[in-house]
Structure formats: C-alpha cells, structure tokens
Design a protein around this motif. Structure first.
Motif, PDB file in Angstrom:
ATOM      1  N   TYR A 158       0.814  -1.094  -0.190  1.00  0.00           N
ATOM      2  CA  TYR A 158      -0.018   0.121   0.022  1.00  0.00           C
ATOM      3  C   TYR A 158       0.844   1.225   0.177  1.00  0.00           C
ATOM      4  N   TYR A 159       0.265   2.268  -0.726  1.00  0.00           N
ATOM      5  CA  TYR A 159       1.183   3.580  -0.411  1.00  0.00           C
ATOM      6  C   TYR A 159       0.973   4.003   0.961  1.00  0.00           C
ATOM      7  N   GLU A 168       0.812   7.414   1.998  1.00  0.00           N
ATOM      8  CA  GLU A 168       0.328   8.625   2.233  1.00  0.00           C
ATOM      9  C   GLU A 168      -1.124   8.549   1.789  1.00  0.00           C
ATOM     10  N   LYS A 169      -1.529   7.450   1.209  1.00  0.00           N
ATOM     11  CA  LYS A 169      -3.018   7.488   0.678  1.00  0.00           C
ATOM     12  C   LYS A 169      -3.718   6.169   1.643  1.00  0.00           C
ATOM     13  N   THR A 170      -4.302   6.717   2.779  1.00  0.00           N
ATOM     14  CA  THR A 170      -4.902   5.727   3.544  1.00  0.00           C
ATOM     15  C   THR A 170      -6.355   5.648   3.839  1.00  0.00           C
ATOM     16  N   TYR A 171      -7.012   6.877   3.284  1.00  0.00           N
ATOM     17  CA  TYR A 171      -8.564   6.846   3.407  1.00  0.00           C
ATOM     18  C   TYR A 171      -9.274   7.342   1.839  1.00  0.00           C
ATOM     19  N   ARG A 225      -7.630   3.330   1.604  1.00  0.00           N
ATOM     20  CA  ARG A 225      -6.065   2.806   1.243  1.00  0.00           C
ATOM     21  C   ARG A 225      -6.072   2.345  -0.161  1.00  0.00           C
ATOM     22  N   ARG A 226      -4.961   2.412  -0.597  1.00  0.00           N
ATOM     23  CA  ARG A 226      -4.843   2.221  -2.181  1.00  0.00           C
ATOM     24  C   ARG A 226      -3.442   1.255  -2.265  1.00  0.00           C
ATOM     25  N   ALA A 243      -0.377   0.263  -3.980  1.00  0.00           N
ATOM     26  CA  ALA A 243       0.651   0.966  -4.477  1.00  0.00           C
ATOM     27  C   ALA A 243       0.941   0.266  -5.986  1.00  0.00           C
ATOM     28  N   ARG A 244       1.615   0.950  -6.889  1.00  0.00           N
ATOM     29  CA  ARG A 244       1.711   0.393  -8.188  1.00  0.00           C
ATOM     30  C   ARG A 244       2.637  -0.830  -8.419  1.00  0.00           C
ATOM     31  N   ARG A 248       6.726   2.263   1.257  1.00  0.00           N
ATOM     32  CA  ARG A 248       5.254   1.588   1.088  1.00  0.00           C
ATOM     33  C   ARG A 248       5.337   0.586   2.159  1.00  0.00           C
TER      34      ARG A 248
END
Length: 192
Positions: free
Chosen positions: A81-82, A84-87, A89-90, A92-93, A185
């Motif tokens: 997961y990224y 900084e992108k928690t809400y 969650r995303r 990661a590439r 990550r």
C-alpha cells in the motif's frame, strides 16, 4: 506507594498469575514481590490483559515467528500500500507486480516471508528494501525471490488467533541507491 495502591497491584498480579496457571501458593508469593518492583505502565498493561484478555488486541514487535509456528511453509495473502493514501487505502503500483500470496518459511530458529514476482511485471521494480528498527536493508534473494525476515514486522495478535496481521516498511530503489522514508510502502500480511 499507599496501601490501596499496593493492594491493587497485588490483586492485579495475582489474577494474572492465576490466569496463566500458576499455583495458589506461588501466586501469593510472586504477586507480593512483583507489586513492589514493576513500573506503573506494566501494572496498567497487565490489568488491561486481565480485564480484556479474551478480546484485547496486542502488538508484537521484533518477534521471530519461529517461536509461534511449527517448522514448515505457510501461505498467506499480502498487500502493498501507499503510505500517504490511507483513506481509502490504495494499493501501490508495485502490488500488481507480485503474487497476492506470500509464503512464510519457518525453520527451528528463524523465519522469513518470501514474495513472488509475477512472470511479467508491469514496471521495473529495482531492488526491494525493508526497514528494520533503525535502517534500510536490501532484501536478499532465496531461489530468485526476495525475502524479508519476520522479525522486522509488527504483528497484531489476539488470544484466539496466534497472529492476525503483520506490517513492515518496504521500498523499491535502483541498484545504486538507497531508499528514502518518504517514498516507502507498507507491506501487509493477512494471516488466518
């Protein structure tokens, strides 16, 4: 320490020792010794365990899973997961470049997680790194697959489930550079 505080500590430790199966005579003696020497934080956490031990979720840090699992291989699910992108969650590439399965290898005195790279990754991953307590360490390869020691993970545990989830900081960097914290990550292992 007042008499009431001492009595509270004694009762807390006595309940804890009984809970883990210590005999009554030893419980009384050990609780008497413990009430005088442990910190207030320890008293609070033992009290939490005594009061909520059946459902109280705890965290294990820097623990090798060879002490909790029999030797062998275990397959679990994982996500990358990224940070900084928690809400919400995303992923990661880099997540799409790996199998969703992660293998835990347990030997007598050590254990590690092995990630499997997909046959045709979407991107140039570079080198996989993980962060231990203080520094970044480049992941070694085992049969061509990157491995991360289990003792760098932080594990959530409950009484009924030995381990329910683990997470560690990882990063991807080119061959000639070390990773940086801001580009890391989170690797989550979902254990059942």
């Amino acid at each position: 320490m007042t008499g009431a505080e001492c009595g509270y500590r004694h009762e807390t430790f006595a309940q804890f020792l009984q809970f883990v199966g210590v005999g009554s005579e030893t419980t009384r003696e050990d609780a008497c010794r413990m009430e005088h020497i442990v910190s207030e934080e320890t008293v609070r956490q033992v009290c939490n365990f005594v009061n909520y031990g059946e459902t109280f979720e705890r965290v294990l840090r820097y623990t090798d899973l060879s002490y909790r699992y029999a030797p062998g291989d275990y397959v679990f699910l994982m996500g990358i997961y990224y940070m900084e992108k928690t809400y919400p969650r995303r992923f990661a590439r880099e997540f799409h470049d790996f199998s969703q399965n992660i293998r835990l290898h347990v030997e007598e005195e050590k254990s590690w997680f092995e990630l499997e790279i997909n046959p045709e990754p979407d991107s140039d991953l570079g080198c996989l790194w993980y962060k231990d307590q203080q520094k970044w360490i480049r992941a070694e390869l085992h049969k061509g697959k990157p491995v991360i020691p289990s003792d760098v993970f932080e594990f959530s545990i409950q009484r009924q489930d030995p381990v329910i989830e683990g997470n560690a900081l990882i990063a991807f960097a080119n061959e000639d550079e070390e990773p940086v914290d801001w580009n890391s990550r989170e690797l989550d292992v979902h254990i059942w």
